[in-house]
Every structure is written in structure tokens, then in C-alpha cells.
Design an enzyme around this catalytic site. Structure first.
Site, PDB file in Angstrom:
ATOM      1  N   HIS A   1      45.881  88.474   5.597  1.00 28.15           N
ATOM      2  CA  HIS A   1      46.507  87.943   6.817  1.00 28.15           C
ATOM      3  C   HIS A   1      47.873  87.376   6.462  1.00 28.15           C
ATOM      4  O   HIS A   1      48.256  87.321   5.283  1.00 28.15           O
ATOM      5  CB  HIS A   1      45.607  86.901   7.493  1.00 28.15           C
ATOM      6  CG  HIS A   1      45.360  85.666   6.685  1.00 28.15           C
ATOM      7  ND1 HIS A   1      44.626  85.659   5.522  1.00 28.15           N
ATOM      8  CD2 HIS A   1      45.738  84.366   6.886  1.00 28.15           C
ATOM      9  CE1 HIS A   1      44.555  84.434   5.029  1.00 28.15           C
ATOM     10  NE2 HIS A   1      45.229  83.627   5.838  1.00 28.15           N
TER      11      HIS A   1
ATOM     12  N   HIS B   1      49.384  84.374   6.721  1.00 30.66           N
ATOM     13  CA  HIS B   1      49.691  82.998   6.337  1.00 30.66           C
ATOM     14  C   HIS B   1      50.395  82.992   4.979  1.00 30.66           C
ATOM     15  O   HIS B   1      50.080  83.807   4.101  1.00 30.66           O
ATOM     16  CB  HIS B   1      48.426  82.145   6.286  1.00 30.66           C
ATOM     17  CG  HIS B   1      48.027  81.615   7.637  1.00 30.66           C
ATOM     18  ND1 HIS B   1      46.711  81.407   7.998  1.00 30.66           N
ATOM     19  CD2 HIS B   1      48.774  81.242   8.718  1.00 30.66           C
ATOM     20  CE1 HIS B   1      46.661  80.934   9.250  1.00 30.66           C
ATOM     21  NE2 HIS B   1      47.902  80.834   9.696  1.00 30.66           N
TER      22      HIS B   1
ATOM     23  N   ASP C   1      50.344  81.245   2.261  1.00 30.96           N
ATOM     24  CA  ASP C   1      49.655  81.107   0.970  1.00 30.96           C
ATOM     25  C   ASP C   1      48.960  82.393   0.541  1.00 30.96           C
ATOM     26  O   ASP C   1      48.352  82.445  -0.531  1.00 30.96           O
ATOM     27  CB  ASP C   1      48.665  79.929   0.994  1.00 30.96           C
ATOM     28  CG  ASP C   1      47.598  80.064   2.070  1.00 30.96           C
ATOM     29  OD1 ASP C   1      47.891  80.629   3.142  1.00 30.96           O
ATOM     30  OD2 ASP C   1      46.467  79.581   1.851  1.00 30.96           O
ATOM     31  N   HIS C   2      49.065  83.437   1.363  1.00 31.84           N
ATOM     32  CA  HIS C   2      48.516  84.745   1.009  1.00 31.84           C
ATOM     33  C   HIS C   2      49.609  85.813   0.951  1.00 31.84           C
ATOM     34  O   HIS C   2      49.304  86.957   0.619  1.00 31.84           O
ATOM     35  CB  HIS C   2      47.460  85.167   2.028  1.00 31.84           C
ATOM     36  CG  HIS C   2      46.272  84.260   2.063  1.00 31.84           C
ATOM     37  ND1 HIS C   2      45.047  84.596   1.523  1.00 31.84           N
ATOM     38  CD2 HIS C   2      46.119  83.003   2.551  1.00 31.84           C
ATOM     39  CE1 HIS C   2      44.197  83.591   1.689  1.00 31.84           C
ATOM     40  NE2 HIS C   2      44.823  82.621   2.321  1.00 31.84           N
TER      41      HIS C   2
ATOM     42  N   HIS D   1      40.174  84.073  12.407  1.00 29.52           N
ATOM     43  CA  HIS D   1      40.925  83.019  11.723  1.00 29.52           C
ATOM     44  C   HIS D   1      42.015  82.540  12.682  1.00 29.52           C
ATOM     45  O   HIS D   1      42.092  82.978  13.824  1.00 29.52           O
ATOM     46  CB  HIS D   1      41.521  83.570  10.422  1.00 29.52           C
ATOM     47  CG  HIS D   1      42.181  82.543   9.551  1.00 29.52           C
ATOM     48  ND1 HIS D   1      41.590  81.351   9.217  1.00 29.52           N
ATOM     49  CD2 HIS D   1      43.405  82.545   8.949  1.00 29.52           C
ATOM     50  CE1 HIS D   1      42.409  80.658   8.439  1.00 29.52           C
ATOM     51  NE2 HIS D   1      43.519  81.363   8.265  1.00 29.52           N
TER      52      HIS D   1
ATOM     53  N   ASP E   1      40.649  84.739   4.807  1.00 25.54           N
ATOM     54  CA  ASP E   1      40.255  83.473   5.420  1.00 25.54           C
ATOM     55  C   ASP E   1      39.542  83.752   6.742  1.00 25.54           C
ATOM     56  O   ASP E   1      39.978  84.600   7.537  1.00 25.54           O
ATOM     57  CB  ASP E   1      41.476  82.605   5.696  1.00 25.54           C
ATOM     58  CG  ASP E   1      42.124  82.101   4.411  1.00 25.54           C
ATOM     59  OD1 ASP E   1      41.647  82.470   3.330  1.00 25.54           O
ATOM     60  OD2 ASP E   1      43.107  81.350   4.506  1.00 25.54           O
TER      61      ASP E   1
ATOM     62  N   HIS F   1      39.302  80.035  -2.813  1.00 23.04           N
ATOM     63  CA  HIS F   1      40.135  79.449  -1.769  1.00 23.04           C
ATOM     64  C   HIS F   1      39.699  78.005  -1.479  1.00 23.04           C
ATOM     65  O   HIS F   1      39.437  77.616  -0.345  1.00 23.04           O
ATOM     66  CB  HIS F   1      40.079  80.288  -0.486  1.00 23.04           C
ATOM     67  CG  HIS F   1      41.192  79.998   0.490  1.00 23.04           C
ATOM     68  ND1 HIS F   1      41.062  79.089   1.521  1.00 23.04           N
ATOM     69  CD2 HIS F   1      42.436  80.497   0.587  1.00 23.04           C
ATOM     70  CE1 HIS F   1      42.170  79.050   2.218  1.00 23.04           C
ATOM     71  NE2 HIS F   1      43.036  79.905   1.674  1.00 23.04           N
TER      72      HIS F   1
END
Length: 371
Positions: free
Chosen positions: A62, A64, A66-67, A186, A257, A317
Site C-alpha cells: 500500500h 503509506h 513507511d512501506h 486498511h 497492513d 510490523h
């Protein structure tokens, strides 16, 4: 063929001195597939035994940060370390992820004036409206417009809609693997990926072949590859006659996530997984907060592992409140080992093994043996 998983980052939200942001690598015979690429992934790669130049496919769960934020830099680093061959052009790196990923890479590489010495292609998954809250729908993942310029090294990629009949996204099929994506819920549309190795041919019954007068040599290879052969006597020998039971291929599933699965696709794709990688951001005592932010707890992850009958559940995670076991912070509510205990308690009657991922942990995935 050897196969293993190496975790490069197992923390949530941002990289810390103790954990990198989300990233893991599935390695098969030296070929590396990267799942998520949080900020600092290239530094983590340099600290590991893996080689960035071996990465041939990238799967983003996805959008976001942090990914995702490490991806433009990683592509540039791969390019800097590439030694082009005049006789063999560099292979194309395939990137799979949600709608908007193509636009993100174009903007990041264009504004930074980044040049690449290899081609890449972005294949976008079209999310459905039930993958995130209604307030997250508007303009959260802009599509690259028809007039938007491609990067000089960008090759046309596919736009992949949901296969409604199978409730999944077919990504690739080759002689070794079948890879599909599936939907998760999510705060932004999130996806999971299932990598299914094709079954291996069983062993040849060499005694039967000798009885038939077939000597070791090329004929053995042809039968092993599924080809029938005709002997000098005119007798036709088929693979079914001389091959033992096929060896089931291994299956690795990596979920992004999520606080819930969407549709029947996830459990169908993950059924019988040898390794199921699932987030466990917060402990079960913080379930309400976890779900509010679109995340899972160990017991929620365990419920997925139970439903799909996974052999091994790997939790990752983790919230930054949970420090790695190597720091010696055992005991108390914020003990990361408590997350494993919670999952094990929920799976105690299943035989599923629970593993806490840590940065640079490598999990071998052995070939299945027939009993």
C-alpha cells in the site's frame, strides 16, 4: 531450489535505531523479490547478505510512506551499482502495487533528475471501494494521466483489475511460480501477495526403467520433464508410468497492513501457506486502537493463520513501543515476546508455529518431503 525470507525492516510508522521500516526479501536461487520498501531499506540491504542488484521484482502492499518512501532511492542505488554489459542489456525490474504507484515514481524520479541504467515497469492494481474508509477514497491515489511523460527508462505497465470470479488479481505465471494479489482493509487500500511455487515432478522409478531396458541418459531427463518417449522396441513410456508422486510446491504469503480481509480471495490465496507473514502492530490489549488505525493484533493475525491452515505464522510490523528481544527488555506489557505468546495461545491446537520477525532474520523454506 533454495528459498528463504529475509526481513530487512520490521517496525511500523518509521525507521528507528532498533528496527527498520517495512521491507522483506523472498530469495530463490539468488533471485530476489522485494516486498515493501520503507525509508532506509537500501541501508538495511547493505547490512545484510543480500545484493540490491539481484532484485528483479518489487511488490508494494500500500502507499503509506513507511512501506514506500525507500523505493525511488533504492532504484537509483541499484542503477549506480550496475555494470552494463554491451552484449546483454539489463533486465526490466517489475514493480507491482496499488493505483497511484506509477504516478509516485514518475514524480519522484523526474523532480530529482534521477537517471536509471535499467528499464522498469509499474503494474497497478485497481482497488475496490470497500478496502478503506469512505473518507480515504477521494484522490488518495491519483492515476498517471495520459499526457504525463514517462521516465526515459519506464516501460508500459499493466493496469490489473480484480478478477471477480476468483476474487484476486493475477499478477504473473511462469514455469516456476504463480503469483496473485488479494484485497485487505486498511486506512488506504492495501493488498497481500501469494507466491505459489509450481509442483515438482516426483522421482523417477529407476528400477522400473532398468526393467524396461532404459539406460540412464537424456531419456531420463525427457521423462522427468513430462515428455513421453518411444523405445527402440516401439514401446511408449509415459511419465505417469515411471514418475513417483509430485512434490507439492511451497507457498509464501505476505499481507500488507490490515484490520480485516476483504472478500473470499485472501483465504483462498493463502490456504495451506508454508509461511504467512502478517502484521501485529499492537498487542491484544490495544485491539480497539489497532483496529481504529487499520491494524491487527496477534490474535487477529492468528485467526487468519487458523482459517487458511498456515504452517508458520510470522509476525512483524511492530509498534515502536515493542523493543527487539536482543535489547533484553523482557517482561511487562510492552514485551515483544508477549505478542508471540498471544498468537500461540490462539493457535495452540493447530500445530502452527509462531515466529517473531526481527531485522535481518532469515527464515529458510525447505522443499516439502513426501511421507
Amino acid at each position: 531450489m533454495s528459498m528463504d525470507l529475509t526481513f530487512l525492516g520490521t517496525g511500523s510508522a518509521y525507521p528507528s535505531p532498533h528496527r527498520g521500516a517495512s521491507a522483506l526479501v523472498l530469495r530463490t536461487e539468488g533471485d530476489c523479490w522485494l516486498f515493501d520498501c520503507g525509508e532506509g531499506t537500501q541501508t538495511q540491504l547493505m547490512k545484510s547478505q543480500l545484493k540490491a542488484g539481484r532484485i528483479s521484482k518489487v511488490f508494494i502492499t500500500h502507499l503509506h510512506g513507511d512501506h514506500l518512501f525507500g523505493l525511488p532511492g533504492l532504484l537509483c542505488t541499484i542503477s549506480l551499482n550496475l555494470s552494463p554489459s554491451p552484449t546483454q542489456p539489463p533486465a526490466c525490474v517489475d514493480v507491482y502495487g496499488p493505483r497511484g504507484l506509477r504516478h509516485f515514481l514518475r514524480v519522484a524520479l523526474s523532480l530529482s533528475g534521477s537517471q536509471l541504467l535499467f528499464p522498469y515497469a509499474v503494474h497497478e492494481l485497481q482497488p475496490t471501494a470497500d478496502q478503506c474508509p469512505p473518507e480515504s477514497q477521494p484522490a488518495d491515489a491519483p492515476e498517471a494521466s495520459a499526457t504525463e511523460s514517462r521516465h526515459p527508462q519506464e516501460r508500459p505497465g499493466r493496469t490489473i483489475p480484480l478478477d471477480v470470479a476468483r476474487d484476486c488479481y493475477p499478477l504473473l505465471e511462469d514455469e516456476r511460480f504463480v503469483v496473485v494479489a488479494f484485497r485487505l482493509f486498511h486506512r488506504l487500500p492495501s493488498f497481500g501477495f501469494s507466491v505459489q511455487e509450481r509442483d515438482r515432478p516426483g522421482r523417477l522409478n529407476t528400477q522400473l526403467l532398468r526393467d524396461l531396458g532404459v539406460k540412464p541418459g537424456p531419456v531420463y531427463g525427457r521423462l522427468k520433464s513430462g515428455e513421453s518417449v518411444t523405445l527402440e522396441s516401439g514401446r511408449v513410456v509415459t511419465p505417469d508410468e515411471v514418475l513417483e508422486e509430485a512434490i507439492p510446491g511451497r507457498k509464501v504469503c505476505v499481507l500488507g497492513d490490515c484490520s480485516a480481509l476483504v472478500g473470499d480471495g485472501p483465504l483462498q490465496a493463502c490456504r495451506g501457506a508454508d509461511v504467512l507473514v502478517h502484521e501485529a502492530t499492537l498487542g491484544d490489549g490495544h485491539r480497539e486502537r489497532a483496529v481504529e488505525h487499520g491494524h491487527s493484533t496477534p490474535k487477529m493475525a492468528a485467526a487468519v493463520a487458523r482459517a487458511c491452515r498456515a504452517r508458520k505464522l510470522v509476525l512483524h510490523h511492530f509498534s515502536q513501543r515493542y523493543k527487539p528481544l536482543s535489547l533484553g527488555t523482557e517482561g511487562g506489557e510492552d514485551d515483544v515476546a508477549e505478542l508471540r505468546r498471544q498468537a500461540e495461545e490462539a493457535l495452540q491446537d493447530t500445530g502452527t508455529e509462531v515466529v517473531l520477525a526481527d531485522d535481518f532474520l532469515t527464515i529458510p523454506i525447505p522443499i516439502k518431503r513426501l511421507h
